[in-house]
Design a protein around this motif. Sequence first.
Motif, PDB file in Angstrom:
ATOM      1  N   TRP A 174       0.726  -1.176  -0.156  1.00 45.86           N
ATOM      2  CA  TRP A 174       0.186  -0.088   0.038  1.00 45.86           C
ATOM      3  C   TRP A 174       1.061   1.152  -0.023  1.00 45.86           C
ATOM      4  O   TRP A 174       0.676   2.258  -0.540  1.00 45.86           O
ATOM      5  CB  TRP A 174      -1.062  -0.039   1.207  1.00 45.86           C
ATOM      6  CG  TRP A 174      -2.236  -0.769   0.935  1.00 45.86           C
ATOM      7  CD1 TRP A 174      -2.476  -2.041   1.662  1.00 45.86           C
ATOM      8  CD2 TRP A 174      -3.300  -0.655   0.258  1.00 45.86           C
ATOM      9  NE1 TRP A 174      -3.715  -2.520   1.444  1.00 45.86           N
ATOM     10  CE2 TRP A 174      -4.143  -1.661   0.444  1.00 45.86           C
ATOM     11  CE3 TRP A 174      -3.418   0.250  -0.785  1.00 45.86           C
ATOM     12  CZ2 TRP A 174      -5.360  -1.446  -0.182  1.00 45.86           C
ATOM     13  CZ3 TRP A 174      -4.819   0.422  -1.309  1.00 45.86           C
ATOM     14  CH2 TRP A 174      -5.816  -0.720  -1.102  1.00 45.86           C
ATOM     15  N   ALA A 216      -6.435   5.298  -1.497  1.00 41.31           N
ATOM     16  CA  ALA A 216      -7.390   4.488  -2.367  1.00 41.31           C
ATOM     17  C   ALA A 216      -8.899   4.784  -2.080  1.00 41.31           C
ATOM     18  O   ALA A 216      -9.831   4.965  -2.903  1.00 41.31           O
ATOM     19  CB  ALA A 216      -7.073   3.289  -2.442  1.00 41.31           C
ATOM     20  N   ASN A 255     -12.195   4.167  -4.299  1.00 42.18           N
ATOM     21  CA  ASN A 255     -11.927   2.820  -4.892  1.00 42.18           C
ATOM     22  C   ASN A 255     -12.440   1.718  -3.982  1.00 42.18           C
ATOM     23  O   ASN A 255     -12.692   1.996  -2.649  1.00 42.18           O
ATOM     24  CB  ASN A 255     -10.340   2.793  -4.999  1.00 42.18           C
ATOM     25  CG  ASN A 255      -9.760   3.792  -5.971  1.00 42.18           C
ATOM     26  OD1 ASN A 255     -10.596   4.520  -6.638  1.00 42.18           O
ATOM     27  ND2 ASN A 255      -8.239   3.819  -6.128  1.00 42.18           N
ATOM     28  N   HIS A 265      -8.826  -2.781  -5.559  1.00 40.86           N
ATOM     29  CA  HIS A 265      -7.507  -3.355  -5.091  1.00 40.86           C
ATOM     30  C   HIS A 265      -8.266  -4.515  -4.315  1.00 40.86           C
ATOM     31  O   HIS A 265      -9.169  -4.678  -3.721  1.00 40.86           O
ATOM     32  CB  HIS A 265      -7.199  -2.330  -3.863  1.00 40.86           C
ATOM     33  CG  HIS A 265      -7.020  -0.911  -4.721  1.00 40.86           C
ATOM     34  ND1 HIS A 265      -5.762  -0.326  -4.884  1.00 40.86           N
ATOM     35  CD2 HIS A 265      -7.831   0.054  -4.654  1.00 40.86           C
ATOM     36  CE1 HIS A 265      -5.945   0.782  -5.275  1.00 40.86           C
ATOM     37  NE2 HIS A 265      -7.160   0.934  -5.117  1.00 40.86           N
ATOM     38  N   VAL A 279       1.341   3.215  -3.055  1.00 42.55           N
ATOM     39  CA  VAL A 279       0.141   3.749  -3.953  1.00 42.55           C
ATOM     40  C   VAL A 279       0.182   5.174  -4.193  1.00 42.55           C
ATOM     41  O   VAL A 279       0.082   5.751  -5.239  1.00 42.55           O
ATOM     42  CB  VAL A 279      -0.937   3.090  -3.375  1.00 42.55           C
ATOM     43  CG1 VAL A 279      -2.446   3.943  -3.973  1.00 42.55           C
ATOM     44  CG2 VAL A 279      -1.318   1.729  -3.384  1.00 42.55           C
ATOM     45  N   HIS A 330      -3.823   5.069  -6.959  1.00 34.41           N
ATOM     46  CA  HIS A 330      -5.198   5.223  -6.485  1.00 34.41           C
ATOM     47  C   HIS A 330      -5.900   5.996  -7.669  1.00 34.41           C
ATOM     48  O   HIS A 330      -7.079   5.899  -7.610  1.00 34.41           O
ATOM     49  CB  HIS A 330      -5.161   5.728  -5.284  1.00 34.41           C
ATOM     50  CG  HIS A 330      -4.532   6.941  -5.154  1.00 34.41           C
ATOM     51  ND1 HIS A 330      -3.278   7.119  -5.318  1.00 34.41           N
ATOM     52  CD2 HIS A 330      -4.999   8.286  -4.582  1.00 34.41           C
ATOM     53  CE1 HIS A 330      -2.756   8.563  -5.057  1.00 34.41           C
ATOM     54  NE2 HIS A 330      -3.902   9.137  -4.659  1.00 34.41           N
TER      55      HIS A 330
END
Length: 180
Positions: free
Chosen positions: A48, A124, A129, A63, A51, A57
């Motif tokens: 992560w 994200a 997302n 994800h 990202v 993102h």
Amino acid sequence: MWRGVDGFGSGGYSSTLAALGAVPVGMPVTQMAESISKGVIDGTLVPWEVVPATKLHELVKFHAEYPADNALSTATMIFVMNKAKYDSLSPAQKKVLDDNSGRETSAAFAKVINDGDAEGRKAALARGNTVYQIAPAEVALWRKATAPVTREWIREVSANGMNGQQLHDQAAALVKQYNP
């Protein structure tokens, strides 16, 4: 067929992706975002923390992550120094290095990485997302599919004169002991 980048730069991760049915594509993580935006790859295996820096993102909407009590992989990062170079340092220089290494320094680096992971996941989610949790039944299927990768690593390490099974078992025990 899913084409993806091993964002860790490790043959083991590429082998894992292949065992899961993906086509690993070798490239530096710095080329990953452009490759996703141009459709060269379909996804990537990265922590992560990567990202926000790579703007993933902003490029993807979905994800997937392992449940908190599991991990697809565990990466080990170390800082090393040539012993002869260390021995050539003055006592004061050695003290600086010694005072800034060891368990406490390792824990500090781990905190930075964990905090980065939290920020990447947060970025994200802030974009709307979707983050899927890989279901336990699927985790079991993935473990079965990737077991040959582990066996091959054990075989290769053992062929180089080390006890691959013992090293694997010790690492697995440490991961289990320190898994958050």
